[in-house]
Design an enzyme around this catalytic site. Structure first.
Site, PDB file in Angstrom:
ATOM      1  N   GLY A 104       6.399  -0.019   4.347  1.00 42.30           N
ATOM      2  CA  GLY A 104       5.161  -0.344   3.651  1.00 42.30           C
ATOM      3  C   GLY A 104       5.462  -0.715   2.210  1.00 42.30           C
ATOM      4  CD  GLU A 105       7.395   2.046  -0.984  1.00 45.04           C
ATOM      5  OE1 GLU A 105       8.174   1.303  -1.636  1.00 45.04           O
ATOM      6  OE2 GLU A 105       7.647   3.244  -0.755  1.00 45.04           O
ATOM      7  N   GLY A 106       4.609  -3.029   0.456  1.00 46.97           N
ATOM      8  CA  GLY A 106       4.766  -4.452   0.178  1.00 46.97           C
ATOM      9  C   GLY A 106       6.199  -4.908   0.307  1.00 46.97           C
ATOM     10  CD  GLU A 119       0.831   0.364   3.027  1.00 48.34           C
ATOM     11  OE1 GLU A 119       0.785   1.605   2.927  1.00 48.34           O
ATOM     12  OE2 GLU A 119       1.812  -0.243   3.514  1.00 48.34           O
TER      13      GLU A 119
END
Length: 337
Positions: A304-306, A163
């Site tokens: 975050g971001e995966g 995300e």
């Protein structure tokens, strides 16, 4: 193939009726593991991961060849409460960075051999400030779930969802608090790096949101009232993977909060998921404990971001490669004692 979702009851029904792992493949993978050229249990958790993966893919000797990573982006009205160290404009700027291949997650996806997709959800229309109103309408929630649902490639054999959304550790903390109780401060961390005053303010915001909307045990209703579009999209993608029997590696605190909402819809909603890592966000370990998920990695990440999920792809690839590629004692002509 995935059925379409016309309303939230469709989502509930399809998730509740999702198939489990293939019992025959699971049994055959366990039998194969016992015949490989190694002492019993010598590969530790890698053995468990490979068998788990084989069961979900319906193949006793699987190969991971098509991992998919999807990053969802959304903006949050609650940022008006001063809960983030960065302005909301950064969400759209980072989406462009993803699309141009310049972010950390682009590099990690490439290193893991994963296809990466980016889905931005109405960045010009933030959710409502959940201290005053529900974050989303039912229509907004359904549309966000559908974005995630349709983002999953049915030909993928592994999924990671990430995300981007300035302020989104605040709705994640609110969801965790509403789902599992306790004080708002227990679930609230520094996110992108707020100072002590900012942390106190953030806990206040989480507490106000949970006091207003947290009187239900319904995971989707909590997601609607306290979540965000990108958080709902992650939940939709994780659910779609469950229906398609695509194993999932969960990312950090925000992804885990999205996943936790699904467990209130179906107790088996996360049987196809493992935790990629334990992030530096203070409440992530506690949330993983509530879900009974032991992280594969703990590297102090809080991006975050995966990112943590992407790093764990190669752990799972290694587990599956050993399981499927090693010779058995009979094949190698090695005495098994």
């Amino acid at each position: 193939m995935l059925p379409d979702l016309t309303d939230l009851s469709d989502f509930r029904t399809v998730l509740a009726q999702a198939p489990g792992p293939d019992a025959e493949a699971l049994s055959a993978a366990q039998e194969r593991n016992g015949q490989l050229t190694k002492p019993p249990g010598a590969l530790g958790r890698l053995e468990e991961l490979a068998i788990w993966y084989a069961g979900w893919r319906g193949d006793a000797r699987p190969v991971i060849g098509a991992p998919q990573l999807v990053v969802f982006a959304g903006n949050h009205g609650v940022t008006a409460q001063g809960v983030s160290a960065f302005p909301a404009e950064v969400t759209a700027q980072m989406v462009l960075n993803f699309q141009h291949g310049g972010a950390a997650i682009n590099q990690l996806a490439r290193a893991a051999g994963a296809r990466m997709d980016v889905r931005a959800l109405e960045l010009d229309r933030p959710t409502e400030d959940f201290t005053k109103d529900p974050a989303m309408s039912e229509a907004d929630l359904l549309e966000a779930l559908r974005v995630g649902w349709m983002a999953v490639d049915p030909s993928a054999d592994l999924l990671v969802v990430g995300e981007m959304g300035i302020g989104n550790t605040t709705p994640a903390a609110a969801l965790a608090c509403a789902l599992y109780g306790g004080d708002a401060a227990d679930w609230t961390g520094r996110g992108t790096g707020v100072d002590d005053a900012g942390l106190t303010n953030k806990a206040r915001v989480v507490g106000e949101g949970v006091a207003l909307h947290g009187k239900t045990d319904d995971g989707l209703e909590l997601l609607r009232c306290l979540g965000g579009r990108e958080i709902a999209a992650m939940a939709g993608a994780i659910a779609a993977a469950r229906v398609l029997r695509i194993p999932v590696i969960l990312d950090g605190f925000i992804c885990t909060a999205a996943a936790a909402c699904l467990v209130r819809v179906s107790e088996t909603a996360l049987d196809h998921a493992v935790a990629g890592h334990q992030s530096a966000e203070s409440a992530h370990a506690r949330l993983l404990g509530k879900l009974g998920k032991e992280p594969l990695l703990s590297l102090g990440l809080r991006l975050g971001e995966g990112s943590g999920g992407a790093l764990a792809i190669n752990i799972l690839k290694s587990a599956v490669a050993c399981h499927s590629g090693m010779a058995t004692f009979a094949e190698a002509g090695v005495a098994d004692g």
